[in-house]
Design a protein around this motif. Structure first.
Motif, PDB file in Angstrom:
ATOM      1  N   LEU A 148       0.821  -1.275  -0.146  1.00  6.94           N
ATOM      2  CA  LEU A 148      -0.113  -0.091   0.097  1.00  6.94           C
ATOM      3  C   LEU A 148       0.765   1.272  -0.099  1.00  6.94           C
ATOM      4  N   GLY A 149       2.039   1.223  -0.007  1.00  6.06           N
ATOM      5  CA  GLY A 149       2.956   2.309   0.101  1.00  6.06           C
ATOM      6  C   GLY A 149       3.014   3.151   1.404  1.00  6.06           C
ATOM      7  N   VAL A 150       2.744   2.308   2.495  1.00  6.00           N
ATOM      8  CA  VAL A 150       3.121   2.933   3.818  1.00  6.00           C
ATOM      9  C   VAL A 150       4.496   3.136   4.130  1.00  6.00           C
ATOM     10  N   PRO A 151       4.719   4.098   4.543  1.00  5.96           N
ATOM     11  CA  PRO A 151       6.204   4.564   4.999  1.00  5.96           C
ATOM     12  C   PRO A 151       6.332   3.882   6.507  1.00  5.96           C
ATOM     13  N   LEU A 152       6.657   2.569   6.295  1.00  9.60           N
ATOM     14  CA  LEU A 152       6.879   1.958   7.727  1.00  9.60           C
ATOM     15  C   LEU A 152       7.863   2.593   8.554  1.00  9.60           C
ATOM     16  N   GLU A 153       8.799   3.375   8.040  1.00 10.65           N
ATOM     17  CA  GLU A 153       9.799   3.897   9.121  1.00 10.65           C
ATOM     18  C   GLU A 153       9.338   4.859   9.927  1.00 10.65           C
ATOM     19  N   LEU A 154       7.851   5.343   9.719  1.00 10.04           N
ATOM     20  CA  LEU A 154       7.422   6.514  10.317  1.00 10.04           C
ATOM     21  C   LEU A 154       5.988   5.529  11.261  1.00 10.04           C
ATOM     22  N   THR A 155       6.296   4.322  11.288  1.00 10.63           N
ATOM     23  CA  THR A 155       5.202   3.381  12.296  1.00 10.63           C
ATOM     24  C   THR A 155       5.844   3.085  13.693  1.00 10.63           C
ATOM     25  N   LEU A 156       5.092   2.984  14.612  1.00 11.80           N
ATOM     26  CA  LEU A 156       5.729   2.925  16.035  1.00 11.80           C
ATOM     27  C   LEU A 156       5.217   1.568  16.521  1.00 11.80           C
ATOM     28  N   SER A 157       5.994   0.861  17.104  1.00 13.98           N
ATOM     29  CA  SER A 157       5.524  -0.322  17.853  1.00 13.98           C
ATOM     30  C   SER A 157       6.090  -0.333  19.365  1.00 13.98           C
ATOM     31  N   CYS A 158       7.087   0.366  19.552  1.00 10.84           N
ATOM     32  CA  CYS A 158       7.815   0.389  20.835  1.00 10.84           C
ATOM     33  C   CYS A 158       6.716   1.027  22.033  1.00 10.84           C
ATOM     34  N   MET A 159       7.103   0.519  23.273  1.00  8.11           N
ATOM     35  CA  MET A 159       6.578   0.821  24.369  1.00  8.11           C
ATOM     36  C   MET A 159       7.416   1.606  25.471  1.00  8.11           C
ATOM     37  N   ASP A 163      12.480  10.235  21.458  1.00 13.12           N
ATOM     38  CA  ASP A 163      13.214  11.015  20.543  1.00 13.12           C
ATOM     39  C   ASP A 163      12.849  10.496  18.993  1.00 13.12           C
ATOM     40  N   GLY A 164      11.673   9.911  18.948  1.00  8.21           N
ATOM     41  CA  GLY A 164      11.324   9.210  17.560  1.00  8.21           C
ATOM     42  C   GLY A 164      11.932   7.862  17.291  1.00  8.21           C
ATOM     43  N   LEU A 165      12.676   7.291  18.277  1.00 10.24           N
ATOM     44  CA  LEU A 165      13.395   6.381  18.385  1.00 10.24           C
ATOM     45  C   LEU A 165      12.799   5.035  19.013  1.00 10.24           C
ATOM     46  N   HIS A 166      12.860   3.673  18.530  1.00 13.22           N
ATOM     47  CA  HIS A 166      12.432   2.629  19.292  1.00 13.22           C
ATOM     48  C   HIS A 166      13.513   2.361  20.365  1.00 13.22           C
ATOM     49  N   CYS A 167      13.294   1.727  21.471  1.00  9.90           N
ATOM     50  CA  CYS A 167      14.210   1.438  22.484  1.00  9.90           C
ATOM     51  C   CYS A 167      14.782   0.358  22.231  1.00  9.90           C
ATOM     52  N   ALA A 168      14.554  -0.674  21.439  1.00  8.87           N
ATOM     53  CA  ALA A 168      15.154  -1.849  21.147  1.00  8.87           C
ATOM     54  C   ALA A 168      15.169  -2.916  22.263  1.00  8.87           C
ATOM     55  N   LYS A 169      14.670  -2.463  23.363  1.00 10.65           N
ATOM     56  CA  LYS A 169      14.574  -3.166  24.744  1.00 10.65           C
ATOM     57  C   LYS A 169      13.268  -4.069  25.066  1.00 10.65           C
ATOM     58  N   CYS A 170      12.256  -3.699  24.485  1.00 18.22           N
ATOM     59  CA  CYS A 170      10.834  -4.315  24.986  1.00 18.22           C
ATOM     60  C   CYS A 170      10.479  -5.189  23.916  1.00 18.22           C
ATOM     61  N   SER A 171       9.441  -5.813  24.378  1.00 22.33           N
ATOM     62  CA  SER A 171       9.111  -6.874  23.761  1.00 22.33           C
ATOM     63  C   SER A 171       8.240  -6.662  22.138  1.00 22.33           C
ATOM     64  N   LYS A 172       7.810  -5.498  22.168  1.00 22.72           N
ATOM     65  CA  LYS A 172       7.100  -4.760  21.115  1.00 22.72           C
ATOM     66  C   LYS A 172       8.474  -4.794  20.010  1.00 22.72           C
ATOM     67  N   CYS A 173       9.403  -4.107  20.310  1.00 25.69           N
ATOM     68  CA  CYS A 173      10.578  -3.881  19.411  1.00 25.69           C
ATOM     69  C   CYS A 173      11.008  -5.382  18.995  1.00 25.69           C
ATOM     70  N   ARG A 174      11.108  -6.328  19.738  1.00 25.20           N
ATOM     71  CA  ARG A 174      11.490  -7.693  19.417  1.00 25.20           C
ATOM     72  C   ARG A 174      10.364  -8.047  18.366  1.00 25.20           C
ATOM     73  N   ARG A 192      17.379   3.244  19.383  1.00 27.86           N
ATOM     74  CA  ARG A 192      18.302   3.796  19.913  1.00 27.86           C
ATOM     75  C   ARG A 192      19.475   3.122  20.376  1.00 27.86           C
ATOM     76  N   GLU A 193      19.587   1.623  20.375  1.00 35.51           N
ATOM     77  CA  GLU A 193      20.689   0.951  20.555  1.00 35.51           C
ATOM     78  C   GLU A 193      20.431  -0.329  19.814  1.00 35.51           C
ATOM     79  N   GLN A 194      21.485  -1.172  19.834  1.00 33.11           N
ATOM     80  CA  GLN A 194      21.390  -2.542  18.997  1.00 33.11           C
ATOM     81  C   GLN A 194      20.508  -3.269  19.829  1.00 33.11           C
ATOM     82  N   PRO A 195      19.510  -3.901  19.188  1.00 37.21           N
ATOM     83  CA  PRO A 195      18.695  -5.029  19.953  1.00 37.21           C
ATOM     84  C   PRO A 195      19.673  -6.135  20.662  1.00 37.21           C
TER      85      PRO A 195
END
Length: 197
Positions: A148-159, A163-174, A192-195
């Motif tokens: 559908l052409g959704v800019p997936l880089e602008l979607t958010l899953s993180c809890m 600053d617009g960055l995913h934490c890489a530490k929560c289960s939703k990031c996993r 924000r950091e390496q998962p």
């Protein structure tokens, strides 16, 4: 069609709203969404992870992020707002993004049917609740988003975004990282950091 964001007082909401604003400024959305408020900070104690902003860890199961009555709250607020006289409609369809893997009681077909009936009776309107992604897992949603052409880089899953960055530490990031892998699509997410893995 109208898009709603229901704010209840959870720690990640300012980041989520900022990301939603960026998403809705881009095709294929290019529109606005309305922010509704339904304060739940008097129900969940300050120690609750969603209020505190410290979600369960990377490898925890879905059950650890259960928020009692979340869909009850979201659907109730959106339905009451949608039947206001200015919208001139007593026939409303509410769309919710629950996925096939959602294990919670307020994400079942039975719940949606019962909630549709209760809201219809209580609001003297025809309220239909649909969960169009309920047969899809996260990898399927990613594939659909690309189609559908959704800019997936602008979607958010993180809890715990910042600053617009995913934490890489929560289960939703996993789950997000794993879903991009399963979909065979490069992950455009800014972490924000390496998962951990």
């Amino acid at each position: 069609m109208r898009a709603f964001y229901v704010s209840v007082g959870f720690a990640w909401e300012a980041e989520e709203l900022a990301m939603a604003a960026r998403l809705f400024a881009r095709p294929p959305f290019e529109g606005s969404f309305e922010v509704l408020r339904f304060d739940m900070t008097d129900v969940f104690p300050p120690t609750h992870w969603a209020i505190r902003g410290q979600p369960p860890a990377f490898d925890t199961p879905d059950e650890d992020v259960y928020i009692d009555g979340r869909n009850v709250i979201l659907l109730s607020k959106a339905a009451v707002y949608a039947v206001r006289p200015q919208f001139e409609s007593k026939d409303v369809t509410l769309l919710l993004g629950s996925l096939a893997c959602n294990p919670f009681p307020d994400a079942t077909p039975e719940f949606f049917a019962a909630m549709s009936r209760a809201l219809s009776l209580g609001l003297d309107a025809r309220i239909t609740i649909e969960a169009p992604f309920a047969v899809l897992d996260k990898a399927d949603v990613i594939k659909k988003g690309i189609e559908l052409g959704v800019p997936l880089e602008l979607t958010l899953s993180c809890m715990q975004p910042k600053d617009g960055l995913h934490c890489a530490k929560c289960s939703k990031c996993r789950e997000r990282r794993d879903a991009f892998r399963e979909a065979g699509v490069p992950d455009p997410t800014s972490y924000r950091e390496q998962p951990p893995r």
